[in-house]
Design a protein around this motif. Sequence first.
Motif, mmCIF file in Angstrom:
data_model
loop_
_atom_site.group_PDB
_atom_site.id
_atom_site.type_symbol
_atom_site.label_atom_id
_atom_site.label_comp_id
_atom_site.label_asym_id
_atom_site.label_seq_id
_atom_site.Cartn_x
_atom_site.Cartn_y
_atom_site.Cartn_z
ATOM 1 N N GLU A 291 0.832 -1.207 0.000
ATOM 2 C CA GLU A 291 0.000 0.000 0.000
ATOM 3 C C GLU A 291 0.868 1.260 0.000
ATOM 4 O OE1 GLU A 291 -3.343 0.231 -0.368
ATOM 5 O OE2 GLU A 291 -3.115 -1.927 -0.773
ATOM 6 N N ILE A 292 1.958 1.233 0.803
ATOM 7 C CA ILE A 292 2.862 2.391 0.857
ATOM 8 C C ILE A 292 3.536 2.596 -0.498
ATOM 9 C CG2 ILE A 292 4.993 3.275 1.911
ATOM 10 C CD1 ILE A 292 4.069 1.720 4.470
ATOM 11 N N LYS B 190 2.368 1.768 -3.373
ATOM 12 C CA LYS B 190 1.363 2.311 -4.306
ATOM 13 C C LYS B 190 1.245 3.827 -4.158
ATOM 14 C CE LYS B 190 -1.495 -1.865 -4.666
ATOM 15 N NZ LYS B 190 -2.761 -2.506 -4.209
ATOM 16 N N SER B 191 1.315 4.306 -2.890
ATOM 17 C CA SER B 191 1.233 5.766 -2.668
ATOM 18 C C SER B 191 2.466 6.467 -3.243
ATOM 19 C CB SER B 191 1.099 6.069 -1.174
ATOM 20 O OG SER B 191 2.305 5.824 -0.468
ATOM 21 N N TYR B 192 3.636 5.811 -3.151
ATOM 22 C CA TYR B 192 4.845 6.375 -3.761
ATOM 23 C C TYR B 192 4.679 6.481 -5.283
ATOM 24 C CZ TYR B 192 7.469 5.613 0.635
ATOM 25 O OH TYR B 192 7.927 5.644 1.927
ATOM 26 N N VAL C 33 1.894 6.801 -6.983
ATOM 27 C CA VAL C 33 0.978 7.918 -7.291
ATOM 28 C C VAL C 33 1.741 9.240 -7.267
ATOM 29 C CG1 VAL C 33 -1.008 9.244 -6.442
ATOM 30 C CG2 VAL C 33 -1.094 6.731 -6.482
ATOM 31 N N GLU C 34 2.591 9.434 -6.232
ATOM 32 C CA GLU C 34 3.385 10.659 -6.124
ATOM 33 C C GLU C 34 4.313 10.823 -7.325
ATOM 34 O OE1 GLU C 34 5.498 10.743 -2.431
ATOM 35 O OE2 GLU C 34 3.674 10.657 -1.206
ATOM 36 N N GLU D 218 2.371 11.944 -10.348
ATOM 37 C CA GLU D 218 1.999 13.366 -10.246
ATOM 38 C C GLU D 218 3.193 14.265 -10.557
ATOM 39 O OE1 GLU D 218 0.335 14.037 -6.400
ATOM 40 O OE2 GLU D 218 -1.609 13.149 -6.896
ATOM 41 N N LYS E 196 13.596 6.042 -0.056
ATOM 42 C CA LYS E 196 12.259 5.466 0.131
ATOM 43 C C LYS E 196 12.280 3.949 -0.056
ATOM 44 C CE LYS E 196 9.431 9.518 -0.880
ATOM 45 N NZ LYS E 196 8.498 10.184 -1.814
#
Length: 879
Positions: free
Chosen positions: A368-369, A371-373, A375-376, A379, A389
């Motif tokens: 999950e973490i 996946k958030s990376y 997305v960032e 962007e 990271k």
Amino acid sequence: MKKMGLNEIREVYLKFFEEKEHLRLESFPLVPKDDKDLLLINAGMAPLKPYFTGLKTPPSKRVTTCQKCVRTGDIENVGKTSRHATFFEMLGNFSFGDYFKEEIIQWAWEFITKNLNIPKDKLYVTIYLDDDEAYDIWTSKTDVDPSRIFRLGKEDNFWEIGVGPCGPCSEIHYDRGEGKVSTVEEFIEASDNDRIVEFWNLVFTQFNKDEEGVYNRLSHPNIDTGMGLERIATIMQGTENIFEIDTIRSILDKVCEISNVEYGKDKNKGASVRIITDHVKSVTFLICDGVLPSNEGRGYVLRRLLRRAARHGRLIGVNRIFLSEVMDKVIENYGDAYPEIKEKRDYIKKVMEIEEERFNETIDGGEEILKSYIVELKEEKNKVLSGEKAFKLHDTYGFPLELTEEILSENGMEVDIEGFNREMDLQRKRAREARGESSYMGGEDSILNKVAQNVDTEFKGYDHLICEGRVIEIIKDEAFVESLKENEEGIIIVDNTPFYAEMGGQVGDTGTIYGNTGEVYIKDCKKNISGKIMHFASVSSGSITKGEVVKLKVDKERREGICRNHTATHMLHEALKEILGSHVNQSGSYVDNERLRFDFTHFSALTDEEITKIERLVNEKIMEASMIDTNIMNVDEAKSCGAIALFENKYKGDVRVVSVGTFSKELCGGTHVRNSGQIGLFKVISEAGVAAGIRRIEALTGTNALNYMEEKHLMIKEVSKVLKCTEKDIIEKINQNTLTLKEKDKEIQELKSKMVKGIENDIVKEAKEINGVRFVSYKLLDIDANNLRDIGDKVKNKLQEGVVVLGSVKDGKVNFVSMASKDAIEKGAHAGKIIKKVATIAGGGGGGRPDMAQAGGKLPEKIDEALNEVAKVLEKLLQ
């Protein structure tokens, strides 16, 4: 050369040296005792260091062992090379000032060529460059071919680490190739290419290196040898690597069976299979010796190995709990040599399963973490995840780098490997600095551990609280002195004492020593590393002098409290086994005069019903007023009579068995009441988890338990007064009050809803305009996040086009909501960006979509300042 199994080689070696009058000792636990320099036992001689340094007297001047060891310094190479492993066994024979070079060189050659029957034309010997003595013995006392002896320099054949005992060594090597090696240069090249492998190192500890670098010859030199059992097994079985010897191959085959992997077909899968094989072996023995998963020290080593094995299972397609199945194969192959892993099978299995399950949950969280990376990165229009990271995922969440790379690749991204490696190097550096430097022997330099071996104290405290003794040593400020004077502090050693020295979880006694000219308060009593009893003293009046006869008196009331609590821990241990199951074992305890603390193996919190049953059983046995019997017997007798022994301890010779009637029977050196009735009362005051698979009970006995019960009773009486009811009606009264409060809360919420109904009209009246976009920022009072969002929707609908930012303080916390209409967004407005800036001012953070965002804050006093910022942020966005 006869093909021999690993277990057979171990037994042949130990029997050989037993026939040479060596005392065979069982392997010491992997957790070092009295050694601050070591995290885990990593060499055969490590647990014997106190005997080499003279801090302890060895049980025999000749000792032989097969020591289990764990090393993790090269963990990244495990599975990739033919010889790296975290768990290994080290065969050794040791002389503490007894025999020296002549004996061990002859015995080594005899064992290798006769007992193992290794061909002499396959063997080479190396000695230290200047060690003519060793060369003469090899050539005159054995039939080794002199042309097969090579002299090497200090780096290869001289054993030293820092200051302390050191000396030259002689290594024995096996040649896997064909033809004879004739020169030192050829020998070194063949060793570098793994054609020639060293398998036995004979260390001749004959010097003591001082701080100035001077090598002083020891008056009683020692012998310290080490032969890697796995390495000699590869030679005897003709295998290419340690994973192909009989015992380890059996475990490896089980991993292949579980994973449906054909060993040797795929390089990467083969490495994973070897890693699982090795790590499960380490984990099995570590858990057996009392290590539990944690985030520091030994627990971190265990957790890292276990999780590394689990993730390599995932890499080869095993997506379920499986490590305990591999553990069964470890026990099958090693259980006869180490019966403790058989005895602890269920316990080891449970700890492994719990930790593997937790790791699976962690892996899911790591995804999950990641996946958030991703997305960032999208962007930011970036395709490279930072090494920092990636390392955080690996180190903090146990997320494999390989899996990170795989998931990123699916999204057209990659990892900054160089940055990851930099972070890994920094971690290794921190670990090295945390370990610090230690000498070869690593002995404590404190004056406490320099007390002469012939100084001894007889403990009289089992039967007497007062006795006479003669002062034989006094220590003050790291020096031996003749006396201590009034107000001075120091350490006193007496030839007889009733003072119990802290041990086995029981605190040391306090009391008084009365001398001819002074009085000394004893504030604690402990043992040094060699078992000498130390009285930590403060002179109350007069003085005390070495050699004088004194009277020693233990604080009777304090000792009696300690005895009550100590006997109660034995009874609690037995009660836990009877109520919870036989898997329960003590993993730690602390006993003083105030209370007892007992740590034990169990895998879930105790229910109120279980605690009540345990209390009742212990109190029933207290009221039986059973006699407490102590008997001295040998270990086998103690085991046959059912006495419990702590699993991490190795008992030798005679032991002391403490029995509470027919209820409890344990090996113990502590002090106890004479009759269980003297405990009076037993009361559990807390139960909690302290580590994975470890629970802790704290309890009181005697008057401390009575005082606790009295305090609770007075509290209940006070509560009944406040509630204006009888004690038996307290629960019913509280339930009634709770129901009433809930109804009133409901009424309050309804009133608040009515109060804010229609407030949107007032808020819209406050609207302003920036660059053609209407906006409003408004503070409300005592509105929660859900109601704040509802009001925001209504304001936005009334406003039709524009931006709305609302803030409210409730229960000391700030809530914000930000909304923007479609046409406002088209002109540059962004609800998420607005709220991020606003919330930061109020000590919070957040964000969200362009059309709606929520956030919180910790600084209610900053809400006005935060809302005033809305106009400035919006103006910048609309430029």
